[in-house]
Design a protein around this motif. Structure first.
Motif, PDB file in Angstrom:
ATOM      1  N   GLY A   1      29.419   2.085 -10.748  1.00  0.00           N
ATOM      2  CA  GLY A   1      29.948   0.856 -11.193  1.00  0.00           C
ATOM      3  C   GLY A   1      29.860   0.461 -12.639  1.00  0.00           C
ATOM      4  O   GLY A   1      29.671  -0.728 -13.126  1.00  0.00           O
ATOM      5  N   THR A   2      30.123   1.611 -13.709  1.00  0.00           N
ATOM      6  CA  THR A   2      29.947   1.407 -14.964  1.00  0.00           C
ATOM      7  C   THR A   2      30.926   0.391 -15.641  1.00  0.00           C
ATOM      8  O   THR A   2      30.700  -0.404 -16.698  1.00  0.00           O
ATOM      9  N   ARG A   3      32.239   0.318 -14.886  1.00  0.00           N
ATOM     10  CA  ARG A   3      33.152  -0.855 -15.398  1.00  0.00           C
ATOM     11  C   ARG A   3      32.531  -2.097 -15.208  1.00  0.00           C
ATOM     12  O   ARG A   3      32.804  -2.869 -15.916  1.00  0.00           O
ATOM     13  N   GLY A   4      31.807  -2.339 -14.008  1.00  0.00           N
ATOM     14  CA  GLY A   4      31.364  -3.697 -13.845  1.00  0.00           C
ATOM     15  C   GLY A   4      30.167  -3.755 -14.732  1.00  0.00           C
ATOM     16  O   GLY A   4      29.922  -4.980 -15.116  1.00  0.00           O
ATOM     17  N   TYR A   5      29.309  -2.634 -14.983  1.00  0.00           N
ATOM     18  CA  TYR A   5      28.491  -3.027 -16.019  1.00  0.00           C
ATOM     19  C   TYR A   5      28.625  -3.090 -17.469  1.00  0.00           C
ATOM     20  O   TYR A   5      28.053  -4.001 -17.664  1.00  0.00           O
ATOM     21  N   ILE A   6      29.638  -2.521 -17.748  1.00  0.00           N
ATOM     22  CA  ILE A   6      30.047  -3.182 -19.304  1.00  0.00           C
ATOM     23  C   ILE A   6      30.748  -4.442 -19.270  1.00  0.00           C
ATOM     24  O   ILE A   6      30.757  -5.066 -20.324  1.00  0.00           O
ATOM     25  N   SER A   7      31.092  -4.798 -17.919  1.00  0.00           N
ATOM     26  CA  SER A   7      31.964  -6.310 -17.919  1.00  0.00           C
ATOM     27  C   SER A   7      30.739  -7.157 -17.698  1.00  0.00           C
ATOM     28  O   SER A   7      31.167  -8.502 -17.732  1.00  0.00           O
ATOM     29  N   GLY A   8      29.586  -6.899 -17.478  1.00  0.00           N
ATOM     30  CA  GLY A   8      28.563  -7.836 -17.295  1.00  0.00           C
ATOM     31  C   GLY A   8      28.355  -8.614 -15.790  1.00  0.00           C
ATOM     32  O   GLY A   8      27.642  -9.438 -15.604  1.00  0.00           O
ATOM     33  N   THR A   9      29.108  -7.663 -14.742  1.00  0.00           N
ATOM     34  CA  THR A   9      29.055  -8.199 -13.579  1.00  0.00           C
ATOM     35  C   THR A   9      27.746  -7.595 -12.811  1.00  0.00           C
ATOM     36  O   THR A   9      27.744  -6.187 -12.905  1.00  0.00           O
ATOM     37  N   PRO A  10      27.207  -8.165 -11.831  1.00  0.00           N
ATOM     38  CA  PRO A  10      25.962  -7.743 -11.337  1.00  0.00           C
ATOM     39  C   PRO A  10      26.461  -7.149  -9.983  1.00  0.00           C
ATOM     40  O   PRO A  10      25.610  -7.043  -9.065  1.00  0.00           O
ATOM     41  N   THR A  11      27.228  -6.287  -9.852  1.00  0.00           N
ATOM     42  CA  THR A  11      27.813  -5.408  -8.698  1.00  0.00           C
ATOM     43  C   THR A  11      27.746  -3.888  -9.014  1.00  0.00           C
ATOM     44  O   THR A  11      27.845  -3.427  -8.124  1.00  0.00           O
ATOM     45  N   TRP A  12      27.132  -3.477 -10.124  1.00  0.00           N
ATOM     46  CA  TRP A  12      26.732  -2.107 -10.154  1.00  0.00           C
ATOM     47  C   TRP A  12      25.731  -1.776  -9.462  1.00  0.00           C
ATOM     48  O   TRP A  12      24.801  -2.721  -9.184  1.00  0.00           O
ATOM     49  N   GLY A  13      25.219  -0.559  -9.442  1.00  0.00           N
ATOM     50  CA  GLY A  13      23.706  -0.212  -8.781  1.00  0.00           C
ATOM     51  C   GLY A  13      23.457   1.164  -9.097  1.00  0.00           C
ATOM     52  O   GLY A  13      24.032   2.057  -9.637  1.00  0.00           O
ATOM     53  N   VAL A  14      22.056   1.503  -8.902  1.00  0.00           N
ATOM     54  CA  VAL A  14      21.428   2.586  -9.224  1.00  0.00           C
ATOM     55  C   VAL A  14      21.416   3.429  -7.664  1.00  0.00           C
ATOM     56  O   VAL A  14      21.045   2.825  -6.689  1.00  0.00           O
ATOM     57  N   LEU A  15      22.268   4.902  -7.506  1.00  0.00           N
ATOM     58  CA  LEU A  15      22.259   5.339  -6.202  1.00  0.00           C
ATOM     59  C   LEU A  15      21.361   6.576  -6.402  1.00  0.00           C
ATOM     60  O   LEU A  15      21.597   7.580  -7.226  1.00  0.00           O
ATOM     61  N   ILE A  16      20.462   6.664  -5.167  1.00  0.00           N
ATOM     62  CA  ILE A  16      19.756   7.640  -5.021  1.00  0.00           C
ATOM     63  C   ILE A  16      19.809   8.099  -3.594  1.00  0.00           C
ATOM     64  O   ILE A  16      19.551   7.562  -2.611  1.00  0.00           O
ATOM     65  N   SER A  17      19.798   9.476  -3.353  1.00  0.00           N
ATOM     66  CA  SER A  17      19.540  10.078  -2.094  1.00  0.00           C
ATOM     67  C   SER A  17      19.079  11.505  -2.140  1.00  0.00           C
ATOM     68  O   SER A  17      19.237  12.045  -3.091  1.00  0.00           O
ATOM     69  N   VAL A  18      18.448  11.654  -0.917  1.00  0.00           N
ATOM     70  CA  VAL A  18      17.967  13.224  -0.676  1.00  0.00           C
ATOM     71  C   VAL A  18      18.627  13.437   0.525  1.00  0.00           C
ATOM     72  O   VAL A  18      18.782  13.071   1.427  1.00  0.00           O
ATOM     73  N   ALA A  19      19.070  14.790   0.320  1.00  0.00           N
ATOM     74  CA  ALA A  19      20.012  15.337   1.414  1.00  0.00           C
ATOM     75  C   ALA A  19      19.559  16.853   1.576  1.00  0.00           C
ATOM     76  O   ALA A  19      18.960  17.560   0.874  1.00  0.00           O
ATOM     77  N   ASP A  20      20.092  17.349   2.745  1.00  0.00           N
ATOM     78  CA  ASP A  20      20.025  18.771   2.957  1.00  0.00           C
ATOM     79  C   ASP A  20      21.390  19.177   3.494  1.00  0.00           C
ATOM     80  O   ASP A  20      22.278  18.636   2.967  1.00  0.00           O
ATOM     81  N   GLU A  21      21.500  20.532   3.931  1.00  0.00           N
ATOM     82  CA  GLU A  21      22.980  21.140   4.050  1.00  0.00           C
ATOM     83  C   GLU A  21      23.871  20.125   5.078  1.00  0.00           C
ATOM     84  O   GLU A  21      24.898  20.606   4.826  1.00  0.00           O
ATOM     85  N   THR A  22      23.458  19.366   5.813  1.00  0.00           N
ATOM     86  CA  THR A  22      24.092  18.591   6.579  1.00  0.00           C
ATOM     87  C   THR A  22      24.554  17.156   6.233  1.00  0.00           C
ATOM     88  O   THR A  22      25.289  16.409   6.552  1.00  0.00           O
ATOM     89  N   GLY A  23      23.921  16.521   4.930  1.00  0.00           N
ATOM     90  CA  GLY A  23      24.125  15.499   4.384  1.00  0.00           C
ATOM     91  C   GLY A  23      22.913  14.490   3.935  1.00  0.00           C
ATOM     92  O   GLY A  23      22.018  15.134   4.071  1.00  0.00           O
TER      93      GLY A  23
END
Length: 269
Positions: free
Chosen positions: A99-121
């Protein structure tokens, strides 16, 4: 691999994911609402402005530094610095600012996304909103949010008809004309539609606030953490045709099977 990980191995992955979120938070907050310079990676989906900032890059560098120390054998897929191979069978999928568009607009709807996955998702994921101070997690038997109101369990909302539903989306900013038309078939039946929520929409779905999130033109790093959080909270997250969506593309996230089926039928036309 998801069935062979021990409890201790899962605990290590959870701790690592939170360490990544902790590393990214100050890098994103350092530049938020400061008028940071913006580059255009474009063309993005639909040929639109596709912004990136030093905050995006710094947050991903900080997370990669943690992984180089703590999980050097794992692979990495990050939005800003691409893939890095590994040998463990696990991949960390990182979006330093969704949500970099939201980030540079100052809205608090962006976020940091982190996941750990194997071959199935995705096996486990975090949606972190640093400015509000909310962190949503899902997977390995966990589904919770920790924020200004303390810690709470995540649980999607109870079934209700589409005519009473709240729908969140990034349309009409992205998507083809056909995808716009498909989305409108759902939106025209819903009680309320809100736009431009980025990853925060999936967090609200997992928290039981809304019923559907519908998007298109997505990459793996856009979807894997939201899929983990939504499904851990009892929801569904698939492609528009019901297929697995962890590779990106079109994503339909729903609070329950009934409204998922109703939306999928309309999206198919």
């Amino acid at each position: 691999m998801r069935d062979t990980l021990t409890e201790d191995e899962r605990a290590v992955l959870i701790r690592t994911a939170h360490a990544l979120a902790d590393a990214a938070r100050p890098e994103t907050l350092r530049h938020f609402r400061t008028g940071i310079a913006t580059d255009d990676k474009g063309p993005g989906p639909g040929g639109l402005f596709d912004p990136v900032t030093e905050a995006d890059r710094a947050a991903e560098r900080a997370m990669r530094a943690v992984l180089s120390r703590e999980r050097p054998d794992d692979a990495i897929l990050g939005e800003e610095y691409g893939p890095q191979p590994g040998t463990s069978g696990l991949t960390w999928v990182l979006d330093p600012i969704d949500g970099t568009r939201g980030y540079i607009s100052g809205t608090p709807t962006w976020g940091v996304l982190i996941s750990v996955a194997d071959e199935t998702g995705p096996l486990y994921g975090i949606i972190d909103q640093p400015y509000i101070g909310e962190r949503f997690e899902g997977g390995f038997g966990r589904a919770s949010v920790n924020g200004p109101h303390g810690r709470a369990e995540l649980k999607v909302g109870k079934p209700r008809p589409l005519s009473e539903a709240i729908v969140l989306t990034t349309f009409p900013e992205i998507g083809t004309a056909a995808e716009h038309a498909a989305f409108r078939r759902v939106a025209d039946r819903a009680r309320l539609v809100r736009y431009g929520m980025d990853c925060y929409g999936y967090a609200l779905l997992a928290a039981g606030q809304v019923d559907l999130v519908i998007e298109a033109g997505l990459q793996p790093y856009d979807v894997q953490a939201p899929i983990a959080v939504v499904t851990a909270a009892g929801g569904l997250a698939t492609g528009w045709d019901g297929s697995p969506a962890h590779g990106g593309g079109r994503l339909l996230a729903a609070a329950n099977p009934q409204i998922h089926a109703a939306a999928m039928e309309l999206l198919a036309g």
